[in-house]
Motif scaffolding. Structure first.
Motif: not given
Length: 293
Positions: A76-91, A128-137
């Protein structure tokens, strides 16, 4: 401002996350098992609970997995919008799983579904399988791993109830399935119940429900009452630890709900066995990591 997290940091964090998850059970689970041992009146069940607790102690002391079935890697992945991840997270997650499989080691449970070919890495098509959720700011990336064992996952169920069946129908459906499962999901376990949404949403909610801390009730009073009723009813069935009898079958019953179409009432069940493994890491833009389970 956008902050940067490096790929190598994610890969290393995922590998560490899996190692922690399969070796160290969450504190609330260990406390609940200890309470179950104290409350249990069936002597055979108490012997099993004692063996479980000794197994947990040995796993932590020797740094080896608490169960030979190290599960399949679900994230379960929670992605903060103020963080840049310049690559493929699933990879990056896949590479972390491969590293952990070799280093911990993890049992290579993941096979291809049709021909049952085992790549030996716990990595294959959509796993592996991932579920994603966006976390603003937010300025972090949060990853939770749930190594899900096959025995308890086999004891999943979905019912498409009639809306007219209501609360009584939900309770009866869950109890009927628990009686059918008996000791196969390795009790004492956590029962996750997902209600509403659609068939797939209900199943996801049921899995999410198993992640809630033991003893934490739903914030909705009517849902919390159903949780309490089901926990009491399940523990009155006499299934007990490992199905050998006793008054403690479930450590917790957790319900998660979603809005639903007027014509349907999906109810899903997902069981998490006593080895209720999960671990979370928060990775911040400066590289700092916080692990918790």
């Amino acid at each position: 401002m956008i902050y940067l997290i490096q790929q190598t940091k994610i890969e290393a964090s995922v590998a560490t996350l899996l190692r922690k998850a399969v070796i160290e059970l969450p504190k609330d689970v260990k406390v609940a098992l200890s309470d179950a041992y104290r409350k249990e009146t069936n002597q055979l069940a108490r012997l099993q609970l004692r063996a479980i607790m000794q197994n947990i102690e040995i796993a932590e002391k020797e740094c080896v997995p608490v169960c030979q079935d190290t599960g399949v890697p679900i994230f379960f992945v929670k992605y903060g919008t103020d963080v840049k991840v310049p690559f493929n997270i699933p990879r990056a997650i896949r590479r972390g799983v491969q590293k952990a499989t070799e280093a911990v080691p993890l049992r290579p449970n993941v096979v291809e579904p049709i021909n049952r070919h085992n790549p030996g890495t716990n990595v294959t098509y959509r796993m592996p399988y991932e579920y994603y959720e966006i976390l603003p700011k937010k300025r972090f990336l949060e990853i939770t791993v749930v190594p899900k064992g096959g025995g308890c996952e086999n004891m999943s169920a979905l019912g498409m109830l009639l809306p007219s069946e209501g609360q009584d129908g939900i309770v009866q459906f869950v109890l009927d399935k628990i009686v059918q499962f008996m000791g196969r999901p390795c009790p004492p376990y956590i029962v996750g119940v997902g209600i509403g949404g659609s068939s797939d949403i209900a199943m996801k909610l049921a899995k999410i429900a198993t992640l809630r801390r033991i003893g934490a009730r739903s914030r909705y009073r009517n849902i919390a009452k159903i949780e309490e009723k089901l926990l009491k009813s399940i523990n009155s069935l006499g299934i007990g630890t490992m199905g050998l009898g006793g008054n403690i079958t479930a450590l917790a019953v957790n319900l998660e709900c979603a809005g639903v179409h007027t014509a349907v009432l999906p109810v899903a069940i997902n069981i998490q066995c006593w080895a209720a493994r999960q671990c979370t890491v928060r990775i911040y833009e400066n590289g700092r990591q916080e692990y918790s389970n």
